[in-house]
Scaffold this motif. Structure first.
Motif, PDB file in Angstrom:
ATOM      1  N   ALA A  18       0.856  -1.185   0.000  1.00  0.00           N
ATOM      2  CA  ALA A  18       0.000   0.000   0.000  1.00  0.00           C
ATOM      3  C   ALA A  18       0.894   1.237   0.000  1.00  0.00           C
ATOM      4  O   ALA A  18       1.996   1.232   0.565  1.00  0.00           O
ATOM      5  CB  ALA A  18      -0.907  -0.003   1.220  1.00  0.00           C
ATOM      6  N   ASP A  21      -1.408   4.258   4.683  1.00  0.00           N
ATOM      7  CA  ASP A  21      -2.553   3.764   5.445  1.00  0.00           C
ATOM      8  C   ASP A  21      -3.396   4.960   5.857  1.00  0.00           C
ATOM      9  O   ASP A  21      -3.154   5.578   6.892  1.00  0.00           O
ATOM     10  CB  ASP A  21      -2.064   2.974   6.659  1.00  0.00           C
ATOM     11  CG  ASP A  21      -3.187   2.319   7.433  1.00  0.00           C
ATOM     12  OD1 ASP A  21      -4.368   2.715   7.270  1.00  0.00           O
ATOM     13  OD2 ASP A  21      -2.892   1.407   8.231  1.00  0.00           O
ATOM     14  N   ARG A 156      -3.546   2.432  -3.110  1.00  0.00           N
ATOM     15  CA  ARG A 156      -3.165   1.050  -3.471  1.00  0.00           C
ATOM     16  C   ARG A 156      -3.409   0.074  -2.323  1.00  0.00           C
ATOM     17  O   ARG A 156      -2.533  -0.708  -1.949  1.00  0.00           O
ATOM     18  CB  ARG A 156      -1.724   0.988  -3.961  1.00  0.00           C
ATOM     19  CG  ARG A 156      -1.526   1.730  -5.274  1.00  0.00           C
ATOM     20  CD  ARG A 156      -0.172   1.488  -5.876  1.00  0.00           C
ATOM     21  NE  ARG A 156      -0.104   0.100  -6.349  1.00  0.00           N
ATOM     22  CZ  ARG A 156       1.036  -0.562  -6.515  1.00  0.00           C
ATOM     23  NH1 ARG A 156       2.180   0.020  -6.272  1.00  0.00           N
ATOM     24  NH2 ARG A 156       1.032  -1.792  -6.945  1.00  0.00           N
ATOM     25  N   MET A 157      -4.615   0.119  -1.768  1.00  0.00           N
ATOM     26  CA  MET A 157      -4.973  -0.826  -0.712  1.00  0.00           C
ATOM     27  C   MET A 157      -4.813  -2.246  -1.259  1.00  0.00           C
ATOM     28  O   MET A 157      -5.128  -2.516  -2.412  1.00  0.00           O
ATOM     29  CB  MET A 157      -6.398  -0.572  -0.227  1.00  0.00           C
ATOM     30  CG  MET A 157      -6.538   0.764   0.498  1.00  0.00           C
ATOM     31  SD  MET A 157      -8.242   1.150   0.957  1.00  0.00           S
ATOM     32  CE  MET A 157      -8.478   0.007   2.302  1.00  0.00           C
TER      33      MET A 157
END
Length: 169
Positions: A18, A21, A156-157
């Protein structure tokens, strides 16, 4: 040897990381989004919300949301066949009700605003299937999943690790 056994021996590409966050960095924003998501879904049946969230996530190519909402739908009793056919719903309308097709079509129109806004005929079909309160909830739910998709794609989880509450234990 089964097909699954053969696939298990194939080397998958590594998982991406990712970018950041967002939930950790902006917890109040994340809590507000969760409250918005809950409020937006009021008045629309759960099974329909799953289809809407999956379809918007397909259009937006949000792999994290696709993972989450497909798993949630399946855990809630949705058929794998309908989840699979959702990306080709125009060719597979017989898997869906007129109400579901109207919601899916509205989902695409709202998700792809720059490709023709929300045409009057699309809105009219949705308005004929839903009362005003349901339609308001549907529009709110579509708007909210699009916001989640933009968060998921831009940060970009990472998909693949979500476990639905219905199956967690």
């Amino acid at each position: 040897m089964t097909t699954n056994d053969v696939q298990d021996h194939k080397q998958h590409l590594p998982e991406h990381e990712a970018r950041l966050d967002l939930a950790k960095l902006l917890p109040e924003f994340s809590k507000a989004m969760l409250r918005l998501d809950t409020a937006a879904g009021r008045g629309v049946e759960s099974a329909l919300l799953h289809l809407v969230k999956i379809r918007a996530s397909q259009v937006n190519q949000c792999s994290f949301c696709l993972d989450m909402h497909s798993k949630d739908a399946l855990a809630a009793g949705e058929s794998a066949e309908r989840v699979i056919q959702l990306s080709a719903w125009r060719e597979a309308k017989h898997f869906f009700t007129a109400r579901e097709v109207a919601a899916i079509e509205l989902t695409e129109a709202i998700t792809l605003l720059t490709e023709g806004h929300v045409p009057d005929d699309v809105y009219a079909r949705a308005a004929s299937e839903f009362d005003e309160t349901e339609l308001a909830g549907l529009i709110a739910a579509i708007t909210t999943i699009n916001a989640w998709n933009r968060i998921g794609v831009s940060t970009r989880m990472v998909p693949g690790h979500y476990t639905p509450a219905a199956t967690a234990g």
